[in-house]
Design a protein around this motif. Sequence first.
Motif, PDB file in Angstrom:
ATOM      1  N   GLY A  97       0.816  -1.212   0.000  1.00  0.00           N
ATOM      2  CA  GLY A  97       0.000   0.000   0.000  1.00  0.00           C
ATOM      3  C   GLY A  97       0.846   1.256   0.000  1.00  0.00           C
ATOM      4  O   GLY A  97       0.521   2.239  -0.682  1.00  0.00           O
ATOM      5  N   LEU A  98       1.955   1.214   0.757  1.00  0.00           N
ATOM      6  CA  LEU A  98       2.862   2.373   0.796  1.00  0.00           C
ATOM      7  C   LEU A  98       3.513   2.589  -0.573  1.00  0.00           C
ATOM      8  O   LEU A  98       3.628   3.732  -1.041  1.00  0.00           O
ATOM      9  N   ALA A  99       3.922   1.491  -1.219  1.00  0.00           N
ATOM     10  CA  ALA A  99       4.506   1.612  -2.562  1.00  0.00           C
ATOM     11  C   ALA A  99       3.490   2.175  -3.551  1.00  0.00           C
ATOM     12  O   ALA A  99       3.822   3.014  -4.395  1.00  0.00           O
ATOM     13  N   ALA A 100       2.236   1.724  -3.427  1.00  0.00           N
ATOM     14  CA  ALA A 100       1.184   2.251  -4.306  1.00  0.00           C
ATOM     15  C   ALA A 100       0.973   3.742  -4.065  1.00  0.00           C
ATOM     16  O   ALA A 100       0.747   4.510  -5.008  1.00  0.00           O
ATOM     17  N   LEU A 101       1.063   4.152  -2.807  1.00  0.00           N
ATOM     18  CA  LEU A 101       0.924   5.578  -2.469  1.00  0.00           C
ATOM     19  C   LEU A 101       2.062   6.389  -3.090  1.00  0.00           C
ATOM     20  O   LEU A 101       1.833   7.448  -3.703  1.00  0.00           O
ATOM     21  N   LEU A 102       3.287   5.885  -2.952  1.00  0.00           N
ATOM     22  CA  LEU A 102       4.448   6.625  -3.442  1.00  0.00           C
ATOM     23  C   LEU A 102       4.433   6.761  -4.961  1.00  0.00           C
ATOM     24  O   LEU A 102       4.783   7.808  -5.498  1.00  0.00           O
ATOM     25  N   ILE A 103       4.029   5.684  -5.656  1.00  0.00           N
ATOM     26  CA  ILE A 103       4.004   5.761  -7.125  1.00  0.00           C
ATOM     27  C   ILE A 103       2.792   6.554  -7.597  1.00  0.00           C
ATOM     28  O   ILE A 103       2.808   7.162  -8.666  1.00  0.00           O
ATOM     29  N   SER A 104       1.715   6.579  -6.804  1.00  0.00           N
ATOM     30  CA  SER A 104       0.495   7.273  -7.226  1.00  0.00           C
ATOM     31  C   SER A 104       0.606   8.790  -7.090  1.00  0.00           C
ATOM     32  O   SER A 104       0.008   9.524  -7.880  1.00  0.00           O
ATOM     33  N   LEU A 105       1.332   9.248  -6.110  1.00  0.00           N
ATOM     34  CA  LEU A 105       1.429  10.692  -5.875  1.00  0.00           C
ATOM     35  C   LEU A 105       1.884  11.455  -7.123  1.00  0.00           C
ATOM     36  O   LEU A 105       1.283  12.472  -7.471  1.00  0.00           O
ATOM     37  N   PRO A 106       2.937  10.985  -7.823  1.00  0.00           N
ATOM     38  CA  PRO A 106       3.331  11.733  -9.032  1.00  0.00           C
ATOM     39  C   PRO A 106       2.629  11.285 -10.314  1.00  0.00           C
ATOM     40  O   PRO A 106       2.725  11.974 -11.332  1.00  0.00           O
ATOM     41  N   THR A 107       1.940  10.139 -10.305  1.00  0.00           N
ATOM     42  CA  THR A 107       1.418   9.599 -11.572  1.00  0.00           C
ATOM     43  C   THR A 107      -0.096   9.693 -11.716  1.00  0.00           C
ATOM     44  O   THR A 107      -0.600   9.599 -12.840  1.00  0.00           O
ATOM     45  N   MET A 108      -0.840   9.851 -10.627  1.00  0.00           N
ATOM     46  CA  MET A 108      -2.292   9.811 -10.732  1.00  0.00           C
ATOM     47  C   MET A 108      -2.884  11.018 -11.454  1.00  0.00           C
ATOM     48  O   MET A 108      -4.065  11.037 -11.779  1.00  0.00           O
ATOM     49  N   ARG A 109      -2.067  12.023 -11.696  1.00  0.00           N
ATOM     50  CA  ARG A 109      -2.542  13.148 -12.506  1.00  0.00           C
ATOM     51  C   ARG A 109      -2.427  12.851 -13.995  1.00  0.00           C
ATOM     52  O   ARG A 109      -2.934  13.598 -14.828  1.00  0.00           O
ATOM     53  N   LEU A 110      -1.732  11.744 -14.323  1.00  0.00           N
ATOM     54  CA  LEU A 110      -1.601  11.330 -15.717  1.00  0.00           C
ATOM     55  C   LEU A 110      -2.844  10.570 -16.148  1.00  0.00           C
ATOM     56  O   LEU A 110      -3.553   9.983 -15.338  1.00  0.00           O
ATOM     57  N   ARG A 111      -3.096  10.560 -17.431  1.00  0.00           N
ATOM     58  CA  ARG A 111      -4.274   9.876 -17.961  1.00  0.00           C
ATOM     59  C   ARG A 111      -3.871   8.968 -19.123  1.00  0.00           C
ATOM     60  O   ARG A 111      -2.854   9.186 -19.777  1.00  0.00           O
ATOM     61  N   GLY A 112      -4.702   7.964 -19.364  1.00  0.00           N
ATOM     62  CA  GLY A 112      -4.541   7.106 -20.532  1.00  0.00           C
ATOM     63  C   GLY A 112      -3.237   6.345 -20.532  1.00  0.00           C
ATOM     64  O   GLY A 112      -2.783   5.834 -19.504  1.00  0.00           O
ATOM     65  N   HIS A 113      -2.602   6.291 -21.711  1.00  0.00           N
ATOM     66  CA  HIS A 113      -1.403   5.481 -21.857  1.00  0.00           C
ATOM     67  C   HIS A 113      -0.216   6.064 -21.097  1.00  0.00           C
ATOM     68  O   HIS A 113       0.740   5.333 -20.807  1.00  0.00           O
ATOM     69  N   TYR A 114      -0.254   7.351 -20.752  1.00  0.00           N
ATOM     70  CA  TYR A 114       0.838   7.935 -19.969  1.00  0.00           C
ATOM     71  C   TYR A 114       0.893   7.301 -18.578  1.00  0.00           C
ATOM     72  O   TYR A 114       1.971   6.973 -18.065  1.00  0.00           O
ATOM     73  N   PHE A 115      -0.268   7.107 -17.962  1.00  0.00           N
ATOM     74  CA  PHE A 115      -0.312   6.457 -16.653  1.00  0.00           C
ATOM     75  C   PHE A 115       0.132   5.004 -16.768  1.00  0.00           C
ATOM     76  O   PHE A 115       0.897   4.496 -15.931  1.00  0.00           O
ATOM     77  N   ALA A 116      -0.325   4.303 -17.791  1.00  0.00           N
ATOM     78  CA  ALA A 116       0.051   2.895 -17.983  1.00  0.00           C
ATOM     79  C   ALA A 116       1.566   2.752 -18.137  1.00  0.00           C
ATOM     80  O   ALA A 116       2.184   1.853 -17.551  1.00  0.00           O
ATOM     81  N   LEU A 117       2.181   3.641 -18.907  1.00  0.00           N
ATOM     82  CA  LEU A 117       3.627   3.574 -19.109  1.00  0.00           C
ATOM     83  C   LEU A 117       4.388   3.889 -17.818  1.00  0.00           C
ATOM     84  O   LEU A 117       5.426   3.284 -17.533  1.00  0.00           O
ATOM     85  N   ALA A 118       3.875   4.841 -17.034  1.00  0.00           N
ATOM     86  CA  ALA A 118       4.528   5.180 -15.768  1.00  0.00           C
ATOM     87  C   ALA A 118       4.509   3.996 -14.801  1.00  0.00           C
ATOM     88  O   ALA A 118       5.516   3.683 -14.147  1.00  0.00           O
ATOM     89  N   THR A 119       3.378   3.305 -14.691  1.00  0.00           N
ATOM     90  CA  THR A 119       3.296   2.149 -13.801  1.00  0.00           C
ATOM     91  C   THR A 119       4.128   0.989 -14.343  1.00  0.00           C
ATOM     92  O   THR A 119       4.728   0.239 -13.567  1.00  0.00           O
ATOM     93  N   LEU A 120       4.178   0.847 -15.662  1.00  0.00           N
ATOM     94  CA  LEU A 120       5.021  -0.181 -16.259  1.00  0.00           C
ATOM     95  C   LEU A 120       6.487   0.040 -15.884  1.00  0.00           C
ATOM     96  O   LEU A 120       7.210  -0.906 -15.531  1.00  0.00           O
ATOM     97  N   ALA A 121       6.923   1.286 -15.919  1.00  0.00           N
ATOM     98  CA  ALA A 121       8.304   1.612 -15.560  1.00  0.00           C
ATOM     99  C   ALA A 121       8.579   1.288 -14.099  1.00  0.00           C
ATOM    100  O   ALA A 121       9.656   0.778 -13.750  1.00  0.00           O
ATOM    101  N   PHE A 122       7.606   1.543 -13.224  1.00  0.00           N
ATOM    102  CA  PHE A 122       7.789   1.256 -11.802  1.00  0.00           C
ATOM    103  C   PHE A 122       7.978  -0.243 -11.580  1.00  0.00           C
ATOM    104  O   PHE A 122       8.848  -0.660 -10.799  1.00  0.00           O
ATOM    105  N   GLY A 123       7.174  -1.059 -12.235  1.00  0.00           N
ATOM    106  CA  GLY A 123       7.329  -2.502 -12.107  1.00  0.00           C
ATOM    107  C   GLY A 123       8.685  -2.979 -12.587  1.00  0.00           C
ATOM    108  O   GLY A 123       9.316  -3.850 -11.964  1.00  0.00           O
ATOM    109  N   GLU A 124       9.177  -2.408 -13.684  1.00  0.00           N
ATOM    110  CA  GLU A 124      10.485  -2.788 -14.207  1.00  0.00           C
ATOM    111  C   GLU A 124      11.609  -2.359 -13.259  1.00  0.00           C
ATOM    112  O   GLU A 124      12.604  -3.068 -13.090  1.00  0.00           O
ATOM    113  N   VAL A 125      11.456  -1.196 -12.647  1.00  0.00           N
ATOM    114  CA  VAL A 125      12.458  -0.733 -11.678  1.00  0.00           C
ATOM    115  C   VAL A 125      12.555  -1.709 -10.506  1.00  0.00           C
ATOM    116  O   VAL A 125      13.658  -2.071 -10.058  1.00  0.00           O
TER     117      VAL A 125
END
Length: 328
Positions: A97-125
């Motif tokens: 939940g904490l990891a979801a909070l940390l990744i969501s703070l900068p990315t939840m303002r993104l929409r569509g494929h931009y958000f999908a790519l940001a979360t994809l990058a987090f998983g790869e990291v």
Amino acid sequence: MSRLSPMRLILIAVLLAAAIALPFAFDPRGYAIRILCLALLFGAMAQAWNIVAGLANQVSLGHAAFFGIGAYTSTLLLIHFGISPWLGMIAGAVLGGLAALLISLPTMRLRGHYFALATLAFGEVMRVIANSWGGLTGGPVGISVPFAPSSLAMLQFKETRPYYWLMLAALIAVTAIFVAIRKSRLGYRLRAIKENVDAAEVIGIDTTRTKIIAAVLSGGLTACLGTLYAQFQYFFDPDTVFGVGSISVRVAMIAIVGGIGTAIGPILGAFFVIPLEEFANQIFSAQAAGLSQLVFGVLLVVVILVEPRGFVAMGQRLARRFRREDRS
């Protein structure tokens, strides 16, 4: 439940009894019951993913990060401190939940494929970190769950049936949470965001905060399921639990094929996709390299082309057709 008709309550009770009794029809250590366990587990994961993607239309491709956090947290606590996986599951849920909070703070303002790519990058990291930090995670070699005497307290059993019932309980619990969220004030806000983000903001909904709450709940639940996977498999590596294709894309595909945004959709999708994938591997993997994946992919493409909105929409369309035929 009080709003359900008596016939629906009876149907639910019969289906639940059948689901509980189903393992007795299979070899307790056989291959078929393991497929059922994986279908239940991935159905629960798709349901957790459905909270943020199905209700708020925030398609995440990084849920493998939360899944891997749950698997590694409970396993490392068990190895180094002898802590029960039940407590490790709670710790993993908190970290997920904490990891979801940390990744969501900068990315939840993104929409569509931009958000999908940001979360994809987090998983790869997270996958790269786990592969590199061999002293803690075992690196590419992987990590084994120490076997303890068979007991519910340690989430370890000699037969597969107890795992089936645990994963069935997990699927029921996550589905109940999804339904409760969908019917709550949070659910109505998420659906308003899904329909029109700008309109939701105009009527006073804090869209970013609402989506972050959904992401934290989804990430925590996914981490819990990572613990179940670790105890079920007894061995995993970073590419398995943090893999984009093996976890994130598969979970999204299950929900989409079944019917995204619905409670029954991820369940239908899991019991179609997981057995189909295993069947394709068993039949075609020995014939030519990559043939099983090709057959599996083609079948999925056919299903999506027939009904892009999934099995739930397909069932609704067939039901409307039968009603028209009865009236005529």
